[in-house]
Scaffold this motif. Sequence first.
Motif, PDB file in Angstrom:
ATOM      1  N   LEU A  13       0.831  -1.202   0.000  1.00 42.02           N
ATOM      2  CA  LEU A  13       0.000   0.000   0.000  1.00 42.02           C
ATOM      3  C   LEU A  13       0.861   1.245   0.000  1.00 42.02           C
ATOM      4  N   ARG A  14       1.931   1.241   0.790  1.00 38.08           N
ATOM      5  CA  ARG A  14       2.810   2.409   0.846  1.00 38.08           C
ATOM      6  C   ARG A  14       3.498   2.634  -0.497  1.00 38.08           C
ATOM      7  N   ILE A  15       3.958   1.551  -1.135  1.00 34.99           N
ATOM      8  CA  ILE A  15       4.679   1.687  -2.409  1.00 34.99           C
ATOM      9  C   ILE A  15       3.764   2.249  -3.494  1.00 34.99           C
ATOM     10  N   ILE A  16       2.551   1.647  -3.626  1.00 34.56           N
ATOM     11  CA  ILE A  16       1.647   2.081  -4.699  1.00 34.56           C
ATOM     12  C   ILE A  16       1.072   3.467  -4.405  1.00 34.56           C
ATOM     13  N   ALA A  17       0.768   3.747  -3.132  1.00 33.81           N
ATOM     14  CA  ALA A  17       0.250   5.072  -2.777  1.00 33.81           C
ATOM     15  C   ALA A  17       1.295   6.145  -3.027  1.00 33.81           C
ATOM     16  N   SER A  18       2.550   5.834  -2.760  1.00 34.25           N
ATOM     17  CA  SER A  18       3.620   6.800  -3.025  1.00 34.25           C
ATOM     18  C   SER A  18       3.719   7.089  -4.512  1.00 34.25           C
ATOM     19  N   ALA A  19       3.564   6.032  -5.326  1.00 34.09           N
ATOM     20  CA  ALA A  19       3.583   6.229  -6.780  1.00 34.09           C
ATOM     21  C   ALA A  19       2.383   7.053  -7.233  1.00 34.09           C
ATOM     22  N   TYR A  20       1.233   6.830  -6.571  1.00 25.14           N
ATOM     23  CA  TYR A  20       0.008   7.575  -6.902  1.00 25.14           C
ATOM     24  C   TYR A  20       0.188   9.066  -6.623  1.00 25.14           C
ATOM     25  N   LEU A  21       0.916   9.382  -5.551  1.00 21.93           N
ATOM     26  CA  LEU A  21       1.134  10.785  -5.183  1.00 21.93           C
ATOM     27  C   LEU A  21       2.349  11.376  -5.880  1.00 21.93           C
ATOM     28  N   LEU A  22       3.112  10.534  -6.589  1.00 22.75           N
ATOM     29  CA  LEU A  22       4.371  10.977  -7.166  1.00 22.75           C
ATOM     30  C   LEU A  22       4.265  12.166  -8.111  1.00 22.75           C
ATOM     31  N   PRO A  23       3.257  12.225  -9.008  1.00 25.35           N
ATOM     32  CA  PRO A  23       3.193  13.376  -9.921  1.00 25.35           C
ATOM     33  C   PRO A  23       3.189  14.701  -9.187  1.00 25.35           C
ATOM     34  N   ALA A  24       2.531  14.782  -8.036  1.00 26.81           N
ATOM     35  CA  ALA A  24       2.491  16.033  -7.281  1.00 26.81           C
ATOM     36  C   ALA A  24       3.849  16.361  -6.703  1.00 26.81           C
ATOM     37  N   GLN A  25       4.697  15.333  -6.466  1.00 21.33           N
ATOM     38  CA  GLN A  25       6.012  15.577  -5.893  1.00 21.33           C
ATOM     39  C   GLN A  25       7.008  16.076  -6.948  1.00 21.33           C
ATOM     40  N   ARG A  26       6.726  15.776  -8.219  1.00 20.62           N
ATOM     41  CA  ARG A  26       7.730  16.008  -9.252  1.00 20.62           C
ATOM     42  C   ARG A  26       7.436  17.220 -10.129  1.00 20.62           C
ATOM     43  N   GLU A  27       6.414  18.005  -9.764  1.00 28.65           N
ATOM     44  CA  GLU A  27       5.976  19.022 -10.704  1.00 28.65           C
ATOM     45  C   GLU A  27       7.054  20.046 -11.044  1.00 28.65           C
ATOM     46  N   GLU A  28       7.977  20.326 -10.105  1.00 31.42           N
ATOM     47  CA  GLU A  28       8.980  21.342 -10.370  1.00 31.42           C
ATOM     48  C   GLU A  28      10.072  20.833 -11.318  1.00 31.42           C
ATOM     49  N   GLU A  29      10.092  19.517 -11.624  1.00 28.59           N
ATOM     50  CA  GLU A  29      11.157  18.950 -12.435  1.00 28.59           C
ATOM     51  C   GLU A  29      10.884  19.048 -13.934  1.00 28.59           C
ATOM     52  N   TYR A  30       9.668  19.377 -14.340  1.00 29.33           N
ATOM     53  CA  TYR A  30       9.347  19.405 -15.765  1.00 29.33           C
ATOM     54  C   TYR A  30      10.069  20.572 -16.434  1.00 29.33           C
ATOM     55  N   ASP A  31      10.680  20.280 -17.561  1.00 26.87           N
ATOM     56  CA  ASP A  31      11.460  21.313 -18.248  1.00 26.87           C
ATOM     57  C   ASP A  31      10.773  21.827 -19.502  1.00 26.87           C
ATOM     58  N   PHE A  32       9.463  21.603 -19.610  1.00 24.53           N
ATOM     59  CA  PHE A  32       8.728  22.106 -20.772  1.00 24.53           C
ATOM     60  C   PHE A  32       7.758  23.193 -20.311  1.00 24.53           C
ATOM     61  N   PRO A  33       7.375  24.103 -21.206  1.00 24.24           N
ATOM     62  CA  PRO A  33       6.496  25.215 -20.815  1.00 24.24           C
ATOM     63  C   PRO A  33       5.042  24.760 -20.679  1.00 24.24           C
ATOM     64  N   ALA A  34       4.265  25.565 -19.978  1.00 27.41           N
ATOM     65  CA  ALA A  34       2.831  25.295 -19.834  1.00 27.41           C
ATOM     66  C   ALA A  34       2.103  25.679 -21.123  1.00 27.41           C
ATOM     67  N   VAL A  35       1.006  25.003 -21.391  1.00 25.06           N
ATOM     68  CA  VAL A  35       0.170  25.307 -22.551  1.00 25.06           C
ATOM     69  C   VAL A  35      -0.860  26.353 -22.140  1.00 25.06           C
ATOM     70  N   ASP A  36      -1.178  27.258 -23.043  1.00 23.26           N
ATOM     71  CA  ASP A  36      -2.183  28.271 -22.744  1.00 23.26           C
ATOM     72  C   ASP A  36      -3.528  27.600 -22.444  1.00 23.26           C
ATOM     73  N   GLN A  37      -4.211  28.087 -21.402  1.00 23.23           N
ATOM     74  CA  GLN A  37      -5.467  27.471 -20.975  1.00 23.23           C
ATOM     75  C   GLN A  37      -6.521  27.495 -22.077  1.00 23.23           C
ATOM     76  N   GLU A  38      -6.529  28.522 -22.910  1.00 21.11           N
ATOM     77  CA  GLU A  38      -7.497  28.587 -24.008  1.00 21.11           C
ATOM     78  C   GLU A  38      -7.284  27.448 -25.002  1.00 21.11           C
ATOM     79  N   ASP A  39      -6.011  27.084 -25.238  1.00 18.88           N
ATOM     80  CA  ASP A  39      -5.717  25.976 -26.152  1.00 18.88           C
ATOM     81  C   ASP A  39      -6.207  24.657 -25.562  1.00 18.88           C
ATOM     82  N   ILE A  40      -6.060  24.500 -24.242  1.00 20.94           N
ATOM     83  CA  ILE A  40      -6.542  23.281 -23.580  1.00 20.94           C
ATOM     84  C   ILE A  40      -8.060  23.200 -23.679  1.00 20.94           C
ATOM     85  N   THR A  41      -8.715  24.330 -23.449  1.00 18.19           N
ATOM     86  CA  THR A  41     -10.183  24.367 -23.508  1.00 18.19           C
ATOM     87  C   THR A  41     -10.683  23.954 -24.888  1.00 18.19           C
ATOM     88  N   LYS A  42     -10.007  24.401 -25.930  1.00 15.11           N
ATOM     89  CA  LYS A  42     -10.410  24.049 -27.291  1.00 15.11           C
ATOM     90  C   LYS A  42     -10.260  22.552 -27.559  1.00 15.11           C
TER      91      LYS A  42
END
Length: 724
Positions: free
Chosen positions: A297-326
Amino acid sequence: MHLRFRVFAEQVLVASNIFILFLLLFENKLVIPAWLQTVGRMHPLILHFPIVILLLAMLLEFFRFRADYATNPFYKNFLQNLLLVGALFAAVTVIMGLFLSREEGYEGATLTYHKWTGAGIFFISSLIYWVRNTNWYKAPFAKTAAFVTVVALIMTGHYGAALTHGTDFIWEPVLIEKEMAAVPLDQAVVYTNVIKPIFDQKCTSCHNPDKLKGELILTDPESILKGGKSGKLLVPGDPKMSLLLQRVHLPTEEKKHMPPSGKSQLTLQEISLLALWVKQKADFKKKLTDLPPNDSLRIIASAYLLPAQREEEYDFPAVDQEDITKLNTDYRTILPLARESPALAVNIYNGSAYTVKQLDDLSAIRKQVISLNLNKMPVKDQDVKSIAQFENLQKLDLNFTNVTALGLKELSSLKHLQNLTLSGTKLDFNDLKGLLPNLKSLKTVAVWDTKLSAADVEQLKKTYRNLEILGGFKDDGMNPLQLNPPQVKNSSTIFAQSLPLDLKHPIKGVDIRYTTDGTEPDSINSPLFERKTVLTKSQIIKAKAYKKGWYGSELATFDFFKSAYNPDSVNLLAPLNRVHQAEGAKTFFDHKLGVIGANNPAWANNWAGVKDNDMAFVSEFKKPILLSSVGLHYMVEEDTGIFPPELVEVWGGDNAGNLKLLTKFKATLPVKGDKPTLKSIEGTFKPQSVSYLKIVAKPLNKIPDWHRSKGNKALLLVDEMFLN
């Protein structure tokens, strides 16, 4: 519109008003046959017609008295006809909605608001149609009526969306973004930060205080532990015996499969988390770090929460919200993985509408897509090339798709892929053995319900020790689950003269065995339920479900009550208590039985209660009846001070001012530690012809000395009375 047709349409409108008013007043007594249920389910298909037509009609009505429109005969006739058509379509929609609301799973305050605002739209639009040509109908009234109708349309649409999609449907993207905000692993609570978000996103749209599908609420720990109409949801420590996991593992086409077909399904990772949480005794307070480092449970739950832990590591820019909405469509949603994160999660729904173009159209955001859910989509090998365009993909769900090992070779180009789910595919041991070495960054792979045997899974685990390989339940009879108990299909267990017994079970091929003599049924000697039993008296039915390869269900007990007479009028002689008003005097003869837990507001609406005075009322019969017994159905919950009546008196006669005592009787008192229960008592007497009946039920005046509230008055709760 031709005059003759308009006259006919107006007559239909008048009839519709009367019919809808009748349905609203007597809907609790309605029993909708199967063919009308089919009509009711067309409600979502046609509701858009009255919405569009009435919105246009109200817009025209708002400006009707402007000088350039008031004298225009085309404008006047067109608007009159448009309003008539809109009102008629609204009538059909309301009728279908009322039929649909009688089906199981439509309950709660949201349904009530949706029903009455929808009916209100119809009545208001009908009223406007009939009075708009009178002399007193002027511009201020027209504008006010149009505004009120539009507001009612918006409110009805809001409540309808809440019923079908959940109360937070509109704000769900914001709420999910908030929920997925980073939570440090050393502060994460398993239920709060892992299990509850799964319930919130996949379950609570149907199981909340405003929409009590199956009488189950999944918004708080107390309600989760309480369970619903089908019994306890969880057996802490035993996921195989827990109804929650049984329903999740049912085939998608089964009616009782959860979440229902058409709703966003649980991923294999989420199912694993739920199963492991239940296995850990469904603790609501335990922190993630309280579990051993090697705990699943600890291993899989940690993996489940992992994206929130790694958000500062992404080296690509954010997409404009209007483009996502479309790029968001009815069958494709794109959401940020966490607040202020450039990473995106893509979910694609509705297999019948799926084409590979839904993937190709996302080329503009291929760098930002970190999670892709194609669960139960008809994905083919050639589509995997389009999946491989998402170069930063970390999580890929291909459960129950048509991919093979040949197509999956394309995934080798994904250098960041960490979580891959392949459950329900046709992959075997050799396929995985050839695929896994090429996925260098992979950390977790799910292979439930594939061609892999338990031995194959164990062999892969030994070979790839740094890879978490998730096997799971497979309905091959080797790891049987316990069947959930049978259910009653009859709309009410109270009947006047006779009632064909109708039991059901959500799983196909199940045998239901039952008894009527109070004994517990077994799988061999007890009668097999075949829809031939007709009840003619109050009776206790005990039933169990059996199926080869499954454990037999727990015992289900159903109380059926005969009540031959309903009074023509009922008047209370003393007030009910403030909390348990139910439907006043009508409560005792509305054929609605309450459930245990009446101090919870969600369950209190079927119970009439008294404490400081007697429960007393007089009922009248326009034609004298021959009466020989009176019964009461009541609740006992000694721990909270809910006790049986101390004494019940039954008075009757032909004159309200000159009644004689027919009988009086007492109920057995509970003892300390008794479990909460529902009981009934009956007083019998020599058959008497009565036109007036007075019943007085006295609450227990002094709670016994063994109780913590000793000496105080007890609360008396009654939901139904039976006259025979």
